[in-house]
Design an enzyme around this catalytic site. Structure first.
Site, PDB file in Angstrom:
ATOM      1  N   ARG A   1     -26.130  27.473 -58.367  1.00 31.60           N
ATOM      2  CA  ARG A   1     -24.903  26.977 -58.962  1.00 31.60           C
ATOM      3  C   ARG A   1     -23.665  27.248 -58.116  1.00 31.60           C
ATOM      4  O   ARG A   1     -22.925  26.326 -57.794  1.00 31.60           O
ATOM      5  CB  ARG A   1     -24.702  27.592 -60.353  1.00 31.60           C
ATOM      6  CG  ARG A   1     -23.534  26.981 -61.115  1.00 31.60           C
ATOM      7  CD  ARG A   1     -23.410  27.565 -62.502  1.00 31.60           C
ATOM      8  NE  ARG A   1     -24.634  27.404 -63.278  1.00 31.60           N
ATOM      9  CZ  ARG A   1     -24.798  27.879 -64.505  1.00 31.60           C
ATOM     10  NH1 ARG A   1     -23.825  28.566 -65.073  1.00 31.60           N
ATOM     11  NH2 ARG A   1     -25.924  27.685 -65.157  1.00 31.60           N
TER      12      ARG A   1
ATOM     13  N   HIS B   1     -30.507  17.193 -62.647  1.00 35.72           N
ATOM     14  CA  HIS B   1     -29.571  18.280 -62.971  1.00 35.72           C
ATOM     15  C   HIS B   1     -29.375  18.360 -64.476  1.00 35.72           C
ATOM     16  O   HIS B   1     -28.492  17.700 -65.036  1.00 35.72           O
ATOM     17  CB  HIS B   1     -28.233  18.012 -62.268  1.00 35.72           C
ATOM     18  CG  HIS B   1     -27.363  19.225 -62.135  1.00 35.72           C
ATOM     19  ND1 HIS B   1     -27.660  20.289 -61.325  1.00 35.72           N
ATOM     20  CD2 HIS B   1     -26.180  19.538 -62.716  1.00 35.72           C
ATOM     21  CE1 HIS B   1     -26.712  21.188 -61.387  1.00 35.72           C
ATOM     22  NE2 HIS B   1     -25.796  20.766 -62.239  1.00 35.72           N
TER      23      HIS B   1
ATOM     24  N   TYR C   1     -15.060   4.137 -66.867  1.00 37.04           N
ATOM     25  CA  TYR C   1     -14.029   3.273 -66.299  1.00 37.04           C
ATOM     26  C   TYR C   1     -14.032   3.262 -64.771  1.00 37.04           C
ATOM     27  O   TYR C   1     -13.337   2.446 -64.179  1.00 37.04           O
ATOM     28  CB  TYR C   1     -12.634   3.714 -66.768  1.00 37.04           C
ATOM     29  CG  TYR C   1     -12.448   3.637 -68.261  1.00 37.04           C
ATOM     30  CD1 TYR C   1     -12.636   2.442 -68.944  1.00 37.04           C
ATOM     31  CD2 TYR C   1     -12.070   4.763 -68.994  1.00 37.04           C
ATOM     32  CE1 TYR C   1     -12.466   2.372 -70.317  1.00 37.04           C
ATOM     33  CE2 TYR C   1     -11.894   4.704 -70.363  1.00 37.04           C
ATOM     34  CZ  TYR C   1     -12.096   3.505 -71.031  1.00 37.04           C
ATOM     35  OH  TYR C   1     -11.927   3.440 -72.382  1.00 37.04           O
TER      36      TYR C   1
END
Length: 767
Positions: free
Chosen positions: A38, A84, A128
């Protein structure tokens, strides 16, 4: 029937262990997961798992740099579903950052839509926006299909993902990285690819190169937002050698001439990771709180480029002095910390030097080269085997056609047939060694290839093409064998690849030229604020409730002024804008206020307590103009006091400077300029004592010594005077009375004194 019950059977899934060990094991597992999967980047490709998976998923979606865009929601959804298993919001945030050219030196994602801006605005929702890979990302992935790196199963074992990317350039240093793990963190600035490639080439030629030598190629970071690094070279060398340090980074600005002596400062580049909107807010707050009194205004005229305007309060201000104050009081100068904590081989966290990081990269490139070469040889061997079969078919075309037409199992027949050396009748170009399993036999691969061959390929020209292809492949294979056997050839090949990468992403690449430059700090000397402010007359007015203002010009001190209801005048005196005012509080602290920072006189002013950190319970004892080299007499209500140089009471911060120590119910009461050689005190019991000024000590801070002794009450007033001129006071009728013969009241310091003379003011004060 027995009364003894059987013991309960042990559940193999219900085991007990000490809480300490259970917590330790589980926290260690969590810590390792955070460190490796991570927070810390891999030294080889400079990526964290989430970034690596984003790029791999975009490659699987065929989002090439010259292809079309796909919805970001689709990309983050594929990454989450396939590789993931974390929140899609976190994945989208990571992907959006890879597209922000103000955060990433060489963006790996080409975004279409609102992906945030340098003001700190967030990207639009993933539904978007659209994205695809950049050419830089494709360079990170090149060779992935050629067995360049290892693959592992994804989280549910249904797919595979790369452990590390091939990475044509040292992305760890090129784009930098930051992260916080358990017990460790990393923070690496971005650098210039061209310089990194040169450093890698030098490291290949000189494996034992010194760390300082690499600075000839990589002088320091190259931030995407530009700026100027003012860190001394020796500090930069130490940081890169140890893997820990920092870089002072300043904005880039220019002075714009407005004519008639007027000018303004235009900031064109701001430091890395500084949000422009918050920077302007902080500067505006500094203007409002008078931290930068020589700055009049700040405004943002930015469009696509940065353009921040700083307006000085006066054209007489030196631009370098103004910028020096801006560096101290705003984020126009920041310090970027370096902590090169990375994963070596994707496993071991280590704080590395720049040389170690570059060495990890070039070693990775060598392994990639070897694996791609072996993979290519395997492909060539397979193709040569197929070509051998094709050539045998061409040289024995009639027999092959015969078998295919009449045999029930043509594949087996082709493999059984002993073709011998019939192909020797072909041209001299067909001088080769058959890779078939046995002398004159065809392999299964060759038989399949012959059966799948198109009829249109049965031409003389095709046979010549096959022979030429075979010759070229055998030559390429020989070159690969030489490459795998020679370490020097491998490093030469890697050097050529690095030069090609430098050419591709160097100065001719969009944004490839160095953006951050270097300069000396050029510390500006401390210049008094008074020297940078126009000298103008003002009248300082402070009310009983502590509201202060500055009237323009020297007005009549007896003039009637307006105050808030229930408020009235307390201090009023003439001053100039270049003066500094001293405020003495009942807590024994002195506060300093610049006269130029006072609010104008059109309104009622502002509370003095907002300009300095004056507690609500503390009263203002005295407000006056600071005069250097003067001395003050300070005393408390208990009758303790001393002499203090006025230069020693000037405070540099809003919190003031403690001078007279008071405790409990005792408060600071007296603050007068020393004028003369004698001290006169009067207590609440109306007893007056006169003694020599030399009996009082001169101190910078303390409780002081006893001025006058009291059985009951405390000190009412104290003053200094010249023994030759006598002690003066105002009688009840308002007339000035002077007493030169003070023998009756003279005594040693800390004496009780005698009753005040007839006509002494009833309020027990000398003024």
């Amino acid at each position: 029937m027995s009364d003894v019950t059987d013991p309960p059977s042990m559940d193999p899934h219900n085991l007990s262990e000490p809480l300490r060990r259970a917590l330790g094991d589980r926290y260690l597992t969590y810590a390792l997961s955070t460190i490796m999967h991570r927070a810390l980047p891999d030294a080889r490709d400079g990526l964290k798992p989430v970034h690596r998976r984003i790029l791999y998923a975009m490659r699987e979606l065929r989002l090439a740099s010259n292809g079309g865009f796909r919805k970001s929601a689709k990309i983050s959804g594929d990454v989450m579903g396939n590789y993931h298993p974390h929140g899609d919001a976190a994945i989208y945030d990571a992907m959006a950052r890879l597209a922000q050219d103000f955060n990433v030196r060489y963006p790996l994602v080409d975004g279409q839509g609102n992906f945030g801006n340098i003001d700190g605005d967030n990207p639009a929702a993933s539904r978007y926006t659209e994205a695809r890979m950049t050419a830089v990302a494709e360079a990170m992935l090149e060779g992935l299909t050629e067995n360049a790196v290892d693959f592992r199963e994804n989280y549910d074992g249904t797919l595979t993902e790369p452990v590390v990317l091939p990475a044509q350039f040292p992305n760890l240093l090129a784009n930098g990285s930051s992260g916080i793990a358990v017990g460790m963190a990393t923070n690496i600035p971005p650098h210039n690819i061209s310089e990194l490639c040169d450093a890698c080439i030098h490291l290949i030629k000189t494996p034992d190169a010194r760390d300082d030598t690499l600075l000839n190629y990589v002088p320091g970071p190259d931030f995407p937002t530009g700026g100027i690094i003012v860190e001394p070279p020796e500090n930069i060398a130490t940081a890169y050698r140890t893997g820990k340090g920092g870089f002072r980074l300043r904005c880039r600005y220019e002075v714009e001439d407005l004519g008639r002596g007027q000018w303004q400062i235009v900031i064109t580049e701001i430091p890395y990771q500084v949000q422009k909107s918050k920077l302007i807010e902080k500067i505006a707050e500094a203007i409002q709180t008078k931290k930068i009194p020589i700055l009049a205004d700040v405004r943002d005229e930015s469009a696509d480029d940065i353009r921040m305007i700083l307006e000085p309060r006066s054209k007489n201000v030196d631009p370098e002095v103004l910028m020096g104050m801006m560096y101290r009081h705003s984020d126009l100068e920041v310090r970027f910390s370096l902590n090169m904590n990375v994963l070596i081989n994707g496993v071991t966290p280590k704080v590395c030097s720049m040389k170690e990081v570059l060495r990890a990269f070039v070693d990775h490139r060598r392994e990639v080269l070897q694996r791609r070469s072996v993979h290519r040889m395997e492909k060539i061997d397979h193709r040569l085997e197929v070509l051998e079969g094709f050539i045998v078919a061409f040289l024995n075309l009639d027999r092959v056609i015969d078998i295919i037409r009449y045999d029930d199992d043509p594949k087996a027949a082709l493999m059984r047939e002993d073709w011998g050396k019939t192909h020797v009748r072909a041209m001299d170009e067909a001088d080769y060694v058959s890779p078939a399993p046995g002398e004159g036999e065809l392999s299964e691969v060759q038989a399949d290839a012959i059966l799948n061959m198109r009829l249109r390929s049965l031409r003389r020209l095709e046979e010549l093409e096959l022979l030429r292809e075979q010759s070229a492949l055998m030559e390429e294979r020989a070159g690969l064998e030489d490459l795998l056997e020679s370490e020097d050839l491998q490093w030469t090949s890697i050097t050529e690849q690095l030069r090609a990468t430098k050419k591709q992403f160097g100065k001719d690449y969009a944004g490839g030229a160095r953006r951050t430059t270097f300069a000396e700090a050029g510390e500006v000397e401390e210049v008094p604020i008074e020297a940078m402010i126009d000298r103008e007359p003002i009248t300082v007015v402070c009310s009983e409730m502590g509201w202060i203002r500055a009237m323009t010009g020297h007005i009549d001190l007896a003039r009637e002024l307006k105050f808030k209801d229930g408020d009235g005048p307390r201090f009023i005196f003439h001053a100039e804008t270049t003066d500094r005012l001293l405020v003495f509080g009942s807590n024994g602290r002195f506060y300093t206020v610049s006269a130029s920072a006072l609010p104008g006189g059109r309104g009622m002013g502002e509370p003095l307590r907002l300009m300095v950190d004056l507690p609500n319970e503390v009263q203002i004892v005295r407000l006056f103009i600071h005069r250097p080299d003067r001395k003050l007499l300070v005393a408390s209500s208990a009758g303790d006091g001393f002499i203090v140089p006025e230069n020693d009471v000037v405070a540099q911060t809003r919190s003031g400077k403690q001078v007279l120590n008071v405790r409990g119910d005792v408060t600071a009461l007296i603050c007068h300029e020393v004028d003369g050689d004698m001290v006169a005190t009067v207590g609440e019991n109306r007893k007056v004592l006169v003694f020599g000024l030399d009996e009082l000590p001169e101190m910078g801070r303390g409780k002081g010594v006893r001025l006058q002794k009291y059985k009951d009450g405390g000190l009412s007033d104290a003053t200094t005077f010249d023994s030759a001129q006598g002690l003066s006071w105002l009688d009840p009728a308002g007339r000035t009375r002077t007493e030169t013969d003070l023998t009756e009241w003279s005594g040693k310091r800390a004496s009780a004194g005698r009753m005040a003379p007839r006509g002494f003011p009833r309020d027990n004060t000398f003024t």
